[in-house]
Design an enzyme around this catalytic site. Structure first.
Site, mmCIF file in Angstrom:
data_model
loop_
_atom_site.group_PDB
_atom_site.id
_atom_site.type_symbol
_atom_site.label_atom_id
_atom_site.label_comp_id
_atom_site.label_asym_id
_atom_site.label_seq_id
_atom_site.Cartn_x
_atom_site.Cartn_y
_atom_site.Cartn_z
ATOM 1 N N TYR A 1 3.784 4.172 -25.941
ATOM 2 C CA TYR A 1 3.322 4.980 -24.808
ATOM 3 C C TYR A 1 1.846 4.717 -24.508
ATOM 4 C CZ TYR A 1 3.046 8.952 -21.640
ATOM 5 O OH TYR A 1 2.893 9.745 -20.533
ATOM 6 N N PHE B 1 -0.277 -4.488 6.183
ATOM 7 C CA PHE B 1 1.135 -4.640 5.830
ATOM 8 C C PHE B 1 1.826 -3.293 6.060
ATOM 9 C CE2 PHE B 1 4.550 -4.522 2.606
ATOM 10 C CZ PHE B 1 5.329 -5.521 3.157
ATOM 11 N N ASP B 2 3.140 -3.292 6.242
ATOM 12 C CA ASP B 2 3.788 -2.042 6.681
ATOM 13 C C ASP B 2 3.625 -0.871 5.711
ATOM 14 O OD1 ASP B 2 5.655 -3.120 4.960
ATOM 15 O OD2 ASP B 2 7.323 -3.119 6.371
ATOM 16 N N ASP C 1 -6.034 -6.881 -0.174
ATOM 17 C CA ASP C 1 -4.600 -6.661 -0.390
ATOM 18 C C ASP C 1 -4.060 -8.057 -0.729
ATOM 19 O OD1 ASP C 1 -1.925 -6.094 -0.343
ATOM 20 O OD2 ASP C 1 -1.868 -5.330 1.695
ATOM 21 N N ALA D 1 -1.297 -9.730 -2.368
ATOM 22 C CA ALA D 1 0.029 -10.161 -2.821
ATOM 23 C C ALA D 1 0.180 -11.681 -2.982
ATOM 24 C CB ALA D 1 1.095 -9.632 -1.868
ATOM 25 N N LYS E 1 5.248 -10.682 -5.755
ATOM 26 C CA LYS E 1 5.123 -11.923 -5.001
ATOM 27 C C LYS E 1 4.547 -13.013 -5.898
ATOM 28 C CE LYS E 1 5.633 -8.808 -1.574
ATOM 29 N NZ LYS E 1 4.841 -7.626 -1.266
ATOM 30 N N HIS F 1 12.816 0.234 10.139
ATOM 31 C CA HIS F 1 13.609 -0.998 10.033
ATOM 32 C C HIS F 1 14.475 -1.038 8.772
ATOM 33 C CE1 HIS F 1 9.733 -1.562 8.146
ATOM 34 N NE2 HIS F 1 10.248 -2.499 7.378
HETATM 35 C C1 PLP Z 1 4.635 -6.569 -0.530
HETATM 36 C C2 PLP Z 1 3.319 -6.213 -0.029
HETATM 37 C C3 PLP Z 1 2.779 -4.954 -0.222
HETATM 38 C C4 PLP Z 1 3.547 -3.819 -0.892
HETATM 39 O O1 PLP Z 1 3.933 -4.118 -2.178
HETATM 40 P P1 PLP Z 1 5.300 -3.602 -2.842
HETATM 41 O O2 PLP Z 1 5.277 -4.200 -4.184
HETATM 42 O O3 PLP Z 1 6.422 -4.071 -1.995
HETATM 43 O O4 PLP Z 1 5.220 -2.111 -2.881
HETATM 44 C C5 PLP Z 1 1.516 -4.711 0.251
HETATM 45 N N1 PLP Z 1 0.828 -5.647 0.908
HETATM 46 C C6 PLP Z 1 1.311 -6.866 1.125
HETATM 47 C C7 PLP Z 1 0.481 -7.880 1.838
HETATM 48 C C8 PLP Z 1 2.571 -7.199 0.680
HETATM 49 O O5 PLP Z 1 3.063 -8.411 0.915
#
Ligand code: PLP
Length: 456
Positions: free
Chosen positions: A71, A125-126, A215, A217, A258, A448
């Site tokens: 933990y 991003f969404d 951000d 990814a 990713k 979506h």
């Molecule tokens: C996938 C993604 C996110 C969100 O991450 P999750 O792991 O799907 O919650 C945020 N920003 C970008 C640019 C992404 O590609």
């Protein structure tokens, strides 16, 4: 050489269940013409997302066994933290179950009244947008003009419009808690951001005393584009390019699904001690104890190993080349594709491919439907179906009507890519017969994913 050399061999295979066109027509109807509602076993080539869909390496599978599920104070956490800090030189690393959890925590620790705040980004991003908007923040997109024209060939179409950023801060600095840049620019087509652009943004942020967050990814794909395209980086190892870029930032959020070759994971990393303390308090409430966050010990191991593999340049060469290959072939058969090819996906411009379908009848969704029926290929609409609903309840067309074919990492072969091209040859032949759709039910946000539709 024309053949793409896949720098790995297959050790374990997952059979694909074959389906006929008639079966797919029925399955899609049952899924209310929303490809997110299909069962994945009924998809032949799944390009819905490159998120969490990577094939793991033998070393990652081996690392899973090292996972320590204590933990508190697990050695898996310390291996994870060391691996993250090796690439991203931040003081605090806070593991979360995926990227959006890191975004949620970041949103929750912002000082001041968020309902009056603005956060600029090249393109949110969404989930980032949804988290910010849920707190009342105005999530502002500021990508350069070149990034808005799908057919324009430009090396760094993900760049932030620095003139607009400076103008915003000159006028509204008090309302901006931080500036964000997304690499690569996912919602804007997987297009890279240059080092010069991040450096420029950092200078503006310093002038107005604002933290810069990345951000992140697809940081490795972005770094490889910098190596290929930005002057002065040709001889730099990708690892060093990544470190240089993140040394310009004050923090990062990342989806580990990713560019870390993991099926789950993410983190928030930052330098500010006070923000980090607040973030950890929030983490305990919503994710877990700070040495595992939202992850099991074995997931932490998997991310730690994935981070070592993703900066391998033989892999990145294969990765970027395979996206280019599909883009070039589609272009050659008359499918309007976003140029140049992005890092993780091929983007098709459905607006120009299906000009007779109006934006609010979702040309992108119509193409996604055709891809599944014709060939069992699943892609994602990124256009008015995804972005059309406004916070005030009205609906307006998105800037672009794209369909994204996101390539899972290390999963499909060049011959499967050739199959996809053949499916598209048939769709191109029949494109004037494709119809738009209407939404028969939708949720209040991120529509979506779960909306129901029917063909017009
Ligand atoms: C996938 C993604 C996110 C969100 O991450 P999750 O792991 O799907 O919650 C945020 N920003 C970008 C640019 C992404 O590609």
């Amino acid at each position: 050489m024309k053949t793409i050399f896949e720098p790995f061999r297959i050790k374990s295979v997952e059979p694909i269940k074959m389906t006929t066109r008639e079966e797919r027509e029925k399955l899609l109807k049952e899924a209310n013409y929303n490809v997110f509602s299909l069962k994945s076993e009924n998809v032949l080539i799944d390009l819905l997302t490159d998120s969490g869909t990577s094939a793991m390496s033998t070393d990652q599978w081996a690392a899973l066994m090292k996972g320590d599920e204590s933990y508190a104070g697990s050695p898996s956490f310390y291996r994870f933290e060391a691996s993250v800090k090796d690439l991203f030189p931040f003081k605090h690393v806070i593991p979360t179950h995926q990227g959006r959890a890191a975004e949620q925590i970041l949103t929750s620790i912002l000082p001041g009244d968020t309902s009056t705040q603005i956060i600029p980004n090249n393109t949110h991003f969404d989930t980032t947008r949804a988290n910010f908007e849920n707190a009342g923040i105005n999530a502002l997109d500021m990508v350069i003009e070149e990034g808005k024209d799908p057919a324009l060939d430009y090396p760094f179409k993900g760049n932030m419009d620095l003139v607009a950023l400076e103008a915003l801060l000159a006028k509204e600095a008090d309302r901006v808690p931080l500036v964000m840049i997304t690499i690569t620019n996912n919602a804007g087509g997987g297009q890279p951001v240059s080092m010069a652009n991040v450096r420029g943004a950092k200078e503006i942020c310093e002038k107005y005393n604002k933290p810069l967050y990345i951000d992140s990814a697809r940081f490795a794909e972005n770094a490889y584009f910098i190596k290929l395209r930005e002057e002065g980086y040709q001889d730099k190892p990708v690892r060093d390019i990544v470190r240089e870029m993140f040394s310009l930032a004050d923090g990062m959020t990342i989806s580990g699904k990713k560019d870390t070759f993991s099926n789950m994971g993410g983190w928030l990393a930052l330098n500010d001690d006070e923000w980090a303390e607040k973030a950890r308090a929030r983490l305990i409430m919503t994710e877990g104890f700070p040495t595992y966050g939202g992850l099991s010990g074995r997931d932490l191991e998997c991310v730690a190993q994935g981070l070592k593999e993703i900066v391998d340049e033989d892999y990145l060469k294969y990765r970027i080349r395979s996206i280019q290959y599909i883009t070039e072939k589609l272009d050659a058969i008359g499918v309007p594709v976003m140029k140049p090819a992005g890092g993780h996906a091929v983007f098709i411009d459905a607006k120009s491919m299906l000009p007779n379908i109006p934006a609010l009848q979702y040309p992108g969704q119509s193409l996604a439907v055709a891809m599944y029926i014709y060939g069992g290929i699943r892609g994602a609409e990124i256009g008015s179906f995804m972005f059309g609903r406004q916070p005030d309840g009205s609906e307006k067309p998105a800037q672009m009507e794209l369909v994204r074919l996101a390539m899972p990492r290390r999963v499909y072969t060049q011959s499967q890519a050739d199959y996809m091209i053949e499916v598209f040859e048939e769709i191109v032949r029949d494109k004037d017969q494709l119809r738009g759709l209407e939404i028969t039910w939708e949720p209040t946000s991120l529509r979506h994913f779960t909306s129901k539709l029917k063909p017009l």
